[in-house]
Design an enzyme around this catalytic site. Structure first.
Site, PDB file in Angstrom:
ATOM      1  N   ILE A  30       0.753  -1.807  -0.132  1.00  0.00           N
ATOM      2  CA  ILE A  30      -0.263  -0.216   0.280  1.00  0.00           C
ATOM      3  C   ILE A  30       0.733   1.199   0.110  1.00  0.00           C
ATOM      4  O   ILE A  30       0.437   1.754   0.392  1.00  0.00           O
ATOM      5  CB  ILE A  30      -1.182   0.209   1.501  1.00  0.00           C
ATOM      6  CG1 ILE A  30      -0.133   0.258   2.541  1.00  0.00           C
ATOM      7  CG2 ILE A  30      -2.053  -1.371   0.910  1.00  0.00           C
ATOM      8  CD1 ILE A  30      -0.957   0.016   3.231  1.00  0.00           C
ATOM      9  N   GLY A  31       2.824   1.318  -0.202  1.00  0.00           N
ATOM     10  CA  GLY A  31       3.113   2.103   0.087  1.00  0.00           C
ATOM     11  C   GLY A  31       4.465   1.930   0.871  1.00  0.00           C
ATOM     12  O   GLY A  31       4.813   1.234   0.943  1.00  0.00           O
ATOM     13  N   LYS A  37       8.742  -1.049   2.107  1.00  0.00           N
ATOM     14  CA  LYS A  37       7.203  -0.864   1.625  1.00  0.00           C
ATOM     15  C   LYS A  37       6.703  -1.253   2.639  1.00  0.00           C
ATOM     16  O   LYS A  37       6.968  -2.682   3.481  1.00  0.00           O
ATOM     17  CB  LYS A  37       7.494  -2.454   0.843  1.00  0.00           C
ATOM     18  CG  LYS A  37       7.572  -2.240  -0.895  1.00  0.00           C
ATOM     19  CD  LYS A  37       8.026  -3.273  -1.719  1.00  0.00           C
ATOM     20  CE  LYS A  37       8.439  -2.704  -3.148  1.00  0.00           C
ATOM     21  NZ  LYS A  37       8.256  -4.043  -4.089  1.00  0.00           N
ATOM     22  N   VAL A  38       5.120  -1.209   2.926  1.00  0.00           N
ATOM     23  CA  VAL A  38       4.435  -1.217   3.540  1.00  0.00           C
ATOM     24  C   VAL A  38       2.930  -1.903   2.470  1.00  0.00           C
ATOM     25  O   VAL A  38       2.927  -1.268   1.924  1.00  0.00           O
ATOM     26  CB  VAL A  38       4.092  -0.103   4.096  1.00  0.00           C
ATOM     27  CG1 VAL A  38       2.386  -0.369   5.370  1.00  0.00           C
ATOM     28  CG2 VAL A  38       4.861   0.751   4.442  1.00  0.00           C
ATOM     29  N   LYS A  72       4.927  -3.286   8.078  1.00  0.00           N
ATOM     30  CA  LYS A  72       6.189  -2.428   7.663  1.00  0.00           C
ATOM     31  C   LYS A  72       7.418  -3.735   7.848  1.00  0.00           C
ATOM     32  O   LYS A  72       7.789  -3.935   8.946  1.00  0.00           O
ATOM     33  CB  LYS A  72       6.528  -1.368   8.468  1.00  0.00           C
ATOM     34  CG  LYS A  72       8.237  -0.814   7.791  1.00  0.00           C
ATOM     35  CD  LYS A  72       8.292   0.732   8.196  1.00  0.00           C
ATOM     36  CE  LYS A  72       8.256   0.512   9.269  1.00  0.00           C
ATOM     37  NZ  LYS A  72       9.311   2.097   9.652  1.00  0.00           N
ATOM     38  N   ASP A 170      10.325  11.624   8.668  1.00  0.00           N
ATOM     39  CA  ASP A 170      10.035  11.226   7.300  1.00  0.00           C
ATOM     40  C   ASP A 170       8.453  11.956   7.048  1.00  0.00           C
ATOM     41  O   ASP A 170       7.333  10.850   6.525  1.00  0.00           O
ATOM     42  CB  ASP A 170       9.851   9.233   7.106  1.00  0.00           C
ATOM     43  CG  ASP A 170       9.516   8.571   5.868  1.00  0.00           C
ATOM     44  OD1 ASP A 170      10.144  10.170   4.843  1.00  0.00           O
ATOM     45  OD2 ASP A 170       8.920   7.604   5.553  1.00  0.00           O
TER      46      ASP A 170
END
Length: 343
Positions: A30-31, A37-38, A72, A170
């Site tokens: 999802i992002g 990556k998550v 994550k 972030d």
């Protein structure tokens, strides 16, 4: 389990996580968080409790729930020297706080070469998703945008003023999740204390001073938050092509220039200056001058020289002032019009 001041984390099995994500398949991604990556997936979760009571238990066993989570995954080699110790120290630290505007960490996994953080996923989508869709963002009034900014600011201030003085590192619209009622939550900060994302466009959120010195401080988060403020004002992501042409460095430098030379109307979200008959007596119209100036001034301060940036507590005070200016302006207008009608 790791016991903290306010919560207990669950330890998930790698096999369960791999099964839920079909071995981290791209369809579950999802992002990105920094360079990691998550993934979104459904996992079986045994209810957490901060006490030793049997509440939420069946026959002395924790109750089992099927929940949607954000996962994550950090490769062990990424953590560098003392990686395992740093990972568990980070987990211990994470259990010491809880805030309505911060996504909660609910569990972890440490197996083989994987260090995995498991977060709640109670979000409809990210702010970044809304900013990329003109039709979605136009539904947010100035009042709603100010409330959103305040929620993000309060979550970030909670991190900065915690005993551990946590630096997110972030802050960007992709890491701001919006719930069903558009409540904002800061998401997905992890083991790395330094932003390393080289994804195209993501550098527009990075503090220029960090780029020069390599020192990540709370004022680095403040800069990134200032960029998000400008995004919410303009209704576009900071890395939109219109802000990246002619060697521009994204939205923030352009927005500061427009504010200083009096041409800010060039980049304001057109939706905010629309005035419709049905909301003439409400605060849902575009921002009045006092509210607009206060908001833009603090956004400029956030993205200015590091030594002159406000603390998040100061930012909250200014955003509350911008909201009060906006609401009181239309309240006084309402009173004035009612008085005129009575005559």
């Amino acid at each position: 389990m790791l016991q903290g001041e306010t919560m207990v984390l669950s330890r998930f099995q790698l096999s369960d996580i791999e099964l839920a994500t079909e071995n981290f398949a791209a369809t579950y991604c999802i992002g990105l968080d920094t360079e990691r990556k998550v993934y979104k997936a459904d996992l079986d979760h045994f209810g957490n409790s901060i006490s030793s009571s049997t509440e939420g238990m069946n026959n002395g066993e924790p109750s089992k729930k099927h929940i949607t989570v954000a996962i994550k995954c950090i490769i062990n080699s990424e953590s560098g020297r003392g990686g395992k110790q740093a990972f568990f120290e980070e987990l211990e630290m994470r259990t010491s706080y809880k805030h309505p505007n911060i996504v909660s960490l609910i569990g972890f996994c440490y197996e083989v070469d994987k260090m995995i953080l498991v977060y709640e996923h109670a979000s409809k989508s990210s702010l970044d998703d809304y900013l990329k869709s003109v039709d979605s963002m136009k539904n947010f009034t100035w009042t709603q945008r100010l409330h959103m900014c305040l929620e993000i600011a309060r979550g970030l201030n909670h991190l900065h003023t915690s005993p551990q003085r946590i630096i997110h590192g972030d802050i960007k619209s992709a890491n701001i999740l919006l719930g069903m009622n558009h409540e904002a939550k800061i998401a997905y900060f992890g083991i790395s204390k330094h932003p390393t994302n080289q994804e195209v466009g993501m550098k527009v959120y990075a503090d220029p001073e960090y780029e020069t010195t390599g020192n990540l401080e709370t004022h680095s988060d403040v800069y990134s938050f200032g960029v998000v403020l400008f995004e919410i004002f303009c209704g576009r992501v900071a890395y939109h092509p219109v802000y990246m042409k002619d060697k521009e460095k994204g939205l923030a430098p352009l927005a500061r220039k427009c504010f200083n030379d009096g041409s800010i109307e060039r980049i304001i979200d057109p939706k905010l200056i629309e005035e419709t008959d049905e909301d003439v007596l409400t605060s849902n119209r575009g921002p009045n001058n006092d509210s607009l100036y206060t908001f833009l001034k603090v956004a400029c301060q956030c993205t200015g020289e590091a030594a002159n940036r406000p603390t998040m507590e100061m930012v909250i005070n200014e955003l509350e002032l911008a909201l009060n200016f906006h609401v009181s302006h239309y309240f006084l207008l309402f009173v004035f019009l009612i008085t005129c009608f009575n005559f």
